[in-house]
Design a protein around this motif. Structure first.
Motif, PDB file in Angstrom:
ATOM      1  N   VAL A  34       0.860  -1.178   0.000  1.00  0.00           N
ATOM      2  CA  VAL A  34       0.000   0.000   0.000  1.00  0.00           C
ATOM      3  C   VAL A  34       0.898   1.229   0.000  1.00  0.00           C
ATOM      4  CG1 VAL A  34      -0.332   0.314   2.505  1.00  0.00           C
ATOM      5  CG2 VAL A  34      -2.176   0.901   0.900  1.00  0.00           C
ATOM      6  N   THR A  35       0.385   2.312  -0.565  1.00  0.00           N
ATOM      7  CA  THR A  35       1.126   3.569  -0.650  1.00  0.00           C
ATOM      8  C   THR A  35       0.232   4.696  -0.180  1.00  0.00           C
ATOM      9  OG1 THR A  35       2.464   2.778  -2.504  1.00  0.00           O
ATOM     10  CG2 THR A  35       2.281   5.164  -2.251  1.00  0.00           C
ATOM     11  N   ALA A  36       0.809   5.612   0.587  1.00  0.00           N
ATOM     12  CA  ALA A  36       0.104   6.834   0.978  1.00  0.00           C
ATOM     13  C   ALA A  36       0.713   8.003   0.214  1.00  0.00           C
ATOM     14  CB  ALA A  36       0.235   7.081   2.472  1.00  0.00           C
ATOM     15  N   VAL A  37      -0.133   8.886  -0.264  1.00  0.00           N
ATOM     16  CA  VAL A  37       0.307  10.138  -0.872  1.00  0.00           C
ATOM     17  C   VAL A  37       0.010  11.221   0.162  1.00  0.00           C
ATOM     18  CG1 VAL A  37       0.069  11.724  -2.804  1.00  0.00           C
ATOM     19  CG2 VAL A  37      -0.226   9.264  -3.169  1.00  0.00           C
ATOM     20  N   VAL A  38       1.074  11.815   0.692  1.00  0.00           N
ATOM     21  CA  VAL A  38       1.010  12.714   1.842  1.00  0.00           C
ATOM     22  C   VAL A  38       1.229  14.158   1.406  1.00  0.00           C
ATOM     23  CG1 VAL A  38       2.241  13.285   3.975  1.00  0.00           C
ATOM     24  CG2 VAL A  38       1.887  10.879   3.344  1.00  0.00           C
ATOM     25  N   ALA A  39       0.340  15.049   1.836  1.00  0.00           N
ATOM     26  CA  ALA A  39       0.520  16.484   1.568  1.00  0.00           C
ATOM     27  C   ALA A  39       1.413  17.088   2.645  1.00  0.00           C
ATOM     28  CB  ALA A  39      -0.835  17.195   1.559  1.00  0.00           C
ATOM     29  N   ILE A  40       2.544  17.661   2.231  1.00  0.00           N
ATOM     30  CA  ILE A  40       3.483  18.290   3.163  1.00  0.00           C
ATOM     31  C   ILE A  40       3.046  19.740   3.405  1.00  0.00           C
ATOM     32  CG2 ILE A  40       5.903  18.978   3.503  1.00  0.00           C
ATOM     33  CD1 ILE A  40       5.526  15.943   3.534  1.00  0.00           C
ATOM     34  N   ILE A  41       3.014  20.151   4.654  1.00  0.00           N
ATOM     35  CA  ILE A  41       2.656  21.524   5.000  1.00  0.00           C
ATOM     36  C   ILE A  41       3.714  22.466   4.425  1.00  0.00           C
ATOM     37  CG2 ILE A  41       2.338  23.181   6.898  1.00  0.00           C
ATOM     38  CD1 ILE A  41       1.463  20.740   8.623  1.00  0.00           C
ATOM     39  N   PRO A  42       3.288  23.469   3.653  1.00  0.00           N
ATOM     40  CA  PRO A  42       4.275  24.414   3.111  1.00  0.00           C
ATOM     41  C   PRO A  42       5.135  25.011   4.235  1.00  0.00           C
ATOM     42  CG  PRO A  42       2.119  24.786   2.122  1.00  0.00           C
ATOM     43  CD  PRO A  42       1.919  23.787   3.250  1.00  0.00           C
ATOM     44  N   GLY A  43       6.439  25.035   3.996  1.00  0.00           N
ATOM     45  CA  GLY A  43       7.381  25.579   4.971  1.00  0.00           C
ATOM     46  C   GLY A  43       7.847  24.600   6.028  1.00  0.00           C
ATOM     47  N   ILE A  45       9.325  21.560   5.381  1.00  0.00           N
ATOM     48  CA  ILE A  45      10.269  20.578   4.851  1.00  0.00           C
ATOM     49  C   ILE A  45      11.545  20.506   5.686  1.00  0.00           C
ATOM     50  CG2 ILE A  45      11.457  22.023   3.129  1.00  0.00           C
ATOM     51  CD1 ILE A  45      10.210  18.391   2.699  1.00  0.00           C
ATOM     52  N   ASN A  46      11.998  21.625   6.242  1.00  0.00           N
ATOM     53  CA  ASN A  46      13.188  21.582   7.092  1.00  0.00           C
ATOM     54  C   ASN A  46      12.923  20.788   8.365  1.00  0.00           C
ATOM     55  OD1 ASN A  46      14.771  22.972   5.277  1.00  0.00           O
ATOM     56  ND2 ASN A  46      14.339  24.970   6.188  1.00  0.00           N
ATOM     57  N   LEU A  47      11.732  20.919   8.931  1.00  0.00           N
ATOM     58  CA  LEU A  47      11.355  20.129  10.106  1.00  0.00           C
ATOM     59  C   LEU A  47      11.357  18.637   9.745  1.00  0.00           C
ATOM     60  CD1 LEU A  47      10.382  20.011  13.032  1.00  0.00           C
ATOM     61  CD2 LEU A  47       8.039  20.403  12.171  1.00  0.00           C
ATOM     62  N   PHE A  48      10.808  18.301   8.591  1.00  0.00           N
ATOM     63  CA  PHE A  48      10.829  16.913   8.119  1.00  0.00           C
ATOM     64  C   PHE A  48      12.265  16.410   8.025  1.00  0.00           C
ATOM     65  CE2 PHE A  48      11.353  13.899   4.649  1.00  0.00           C
ATOM     66  CZ  PHE A  48      10.437  12.920   4.985  1.00  0.00           C
ATOM     67  N   ARG A  49      13.129  17.200   7.416  1.00  0.00           N
ATOM     68  CA  ARG A  49      14.534  16.784   7.243  1.00  0.00           C
ATOM     69  C   ARG A  49      15.250  16.638   8.582  1.00  0.00           C
ATOM     70  NH1 ARG A  49      14.653  20.148   2.057  1.00  0.00           N
ATOM     71  NH2 ARG A  49      14.586  18.499   0.481  1.00  0.00           N
ATOM     72  N   LEU A 111       7.516  11.921  13.407  1.00  0.00           N
ATOM     73  CA  LEU A 111       7.934  12.376  12.081  1.00  0.00           C
ATOM     74  C   LEU A 111       6.902  13.302  11.446  1.00  0.00           C
ATOM     75  CD1 LEU A 111       9.891  12.300   9.665  1.00  0.00           C
ATOM     76  CD2 LEU A 111       8.614  10.285   8.844  1.00  0.00           C
ATOM     77  N   PHE A 112       5.629  12.931  11.493  1.00  0.00           N
ATOM     78  CA  PHE A 112       4.630  13.604  10.667  1.00  0.00           C
ATOM     79  C   PHE A 112       3.836  14.719  11.333  1.00  0.00           C
ATOM     80  CE2 PHE A 112       4.886   9.659   8.002  1.00  0.00           C
ATOM     81  CZ  PHE A 112       5.384  10.313   6.881  1.00  0.00           C
ATOM     82  N   ALA A 113       3.778  14.781  12.658  1.00  0.00           N
ATOM     83  CA  ALA A 113       3.037  15.877  13.303  1.00  0.00           C
ATOM     84  C   ALA A 113       3.692  17.202  12.923  1.00  0.00           C
ATOM     85  CB  ALA A 113       3.019  15.691  14.817  1.00  0.00           C
ATOM     86  N   GLY A 114       2.910  18.124  12.396  1.00  0.00           N
ATOM     87  CA  GLY A 114       3.435  19.412  11.972  1.00  0.00           C
ATOM     88  C   GLY A 114       4.089  19.405  10.605  1.00  0.00           C
ATOM     89  N   VAL A 115       4.108  18.244   9.938  1.00  0.00           N
ATOM     90  CA  VAL A 115       4.715  18.106   8.610  1.00  0.00           C
ATOM     91  C   VAL A 115       3.660  17.661   7.593  1.00  0.00           C
ATOM     92  CG1 VAL A 115       6.401  16.805   7.248  1.00  0.00           C
ATOM     93  CG2 VAL A 115       7.020  17.639   9.527  1.00  0.00           C
ATOM     94  N   TRP A 116       2.886  16.649   7.935  1.00  0.00           N
ATOM     95  CA  TRP A 116       1.827  16.126   7.072  1.00  0.00           C
ATOM     96  C   TRP A 116       0.581  16.943   7.348  1.00  0.00           C
ATOM     97  CZ3 TRP A 116       0.509  10.184   6.974  1.00  0.00           C
ATOM     98  CH2 TRP A 116      -0.569   9.942   6.124  1.00  0.00           C
ATOM     99  N   GLU A 117       0.085  17.585   6.333  1.00  0.00           N
ATOM    100  CA  GLU A 117      -1.067  18.471   6.483  1.00  0.00           C
ATOM    101  C   GLU A 117      -2.274  17.697   7.021  1.00  0.00           C
ATOM    102  OE1 GLU A 117      -3.397  21.495   3.577  1.00  0.00           O
ATOM    103  OE2 GLU A 117      -1.222  21.311   3.349  1.00  0.00           O
TER     104      GLU A 117
END
Length: 171
Positions: A34-43, A45-49, A111-117
């Motif tokens: 299965v694959t999820a397509v995740v919307a990243i919150i603009p701005g 990406i540095n938090l994700f990294r 990982l995803f709190a505050g990153v995945w919309e």
């Protein structure tokens, strides 16, 4: 799958790939995808990294707790506006989803709190709905050794090591 193919000598030992019986994704033998397509919150990406190295470092721990994951990938796409989260695992979808949320929920939350919309906490019904709504099924799915589960692979590795040790002791 509803698509048809032309049987020939290259397709004669091809096991059936079918839709998961209880959710999105395809099933090939014991393995599913299965694959999820995740919307990243603009701005964000540095938090994700900043977080991804810790996520990677903890993967063996959390995937070991889940016990059915063969592979997991997270890929940034579309100029870092989205991520693909792809997984190959053993068994049916619903038990896998419950295992991943119960055993790996805090890991994904970190990982995803505050990153995945829209992502809050994995234990929240809204986040579960977001996850389910982001899932897509592959058009094509192939894995080698489709008949081996994670437990089967671990057992075979132990048996191989024991046999190698026995044979080495004879020499």
């Amino acid at each position: 799958m509803t698509a048809t193919f032309t049987p020939n000598e290259r397709t004669q030992d091809n096991p059936e790939v079918r839709q998961q019986p209880d959710g999105p994704g395809l099933r090939y033998g014991k393995r599913a995808e299965v694959t999820a397509v995740v919307a990243i919150i603009p701005g964000s990406i540095n938090l994700f990294r900043e977080r991804i190295a810790q996520f990677q470092a903890e993967s063996r721990y959390y995937e070991g707790r889940i016990g059915t994951v063969h592979e997991l990938r997270i890929i940034l796409i579309n100029d870092n506006a989205q991520a693909l989260v792809t997984v190959t695992y053993d068994g049916d979808f619903k038990p896998y989803l419950e295992d991943i949320l119960r055993e790996g929920g805090p890991w994904f939350d970190a990982l995803f709190a505050g990153v995945w919309e829209g992502y809050g906490k994995s234990s929240e019904p809204e986040t579960r709905g977001l996850i389910l709504g982001s899932l897509v099924t592959a058009s094509m799915f192939y894995v080698n050794h489709h008949d081996l589960s994670v437990k089967d692979v671990a057992r075979l590795k132990r048996q191989s090591a024991a046999l190698t040790e026995l044979l080495d002791s004879v020499n």
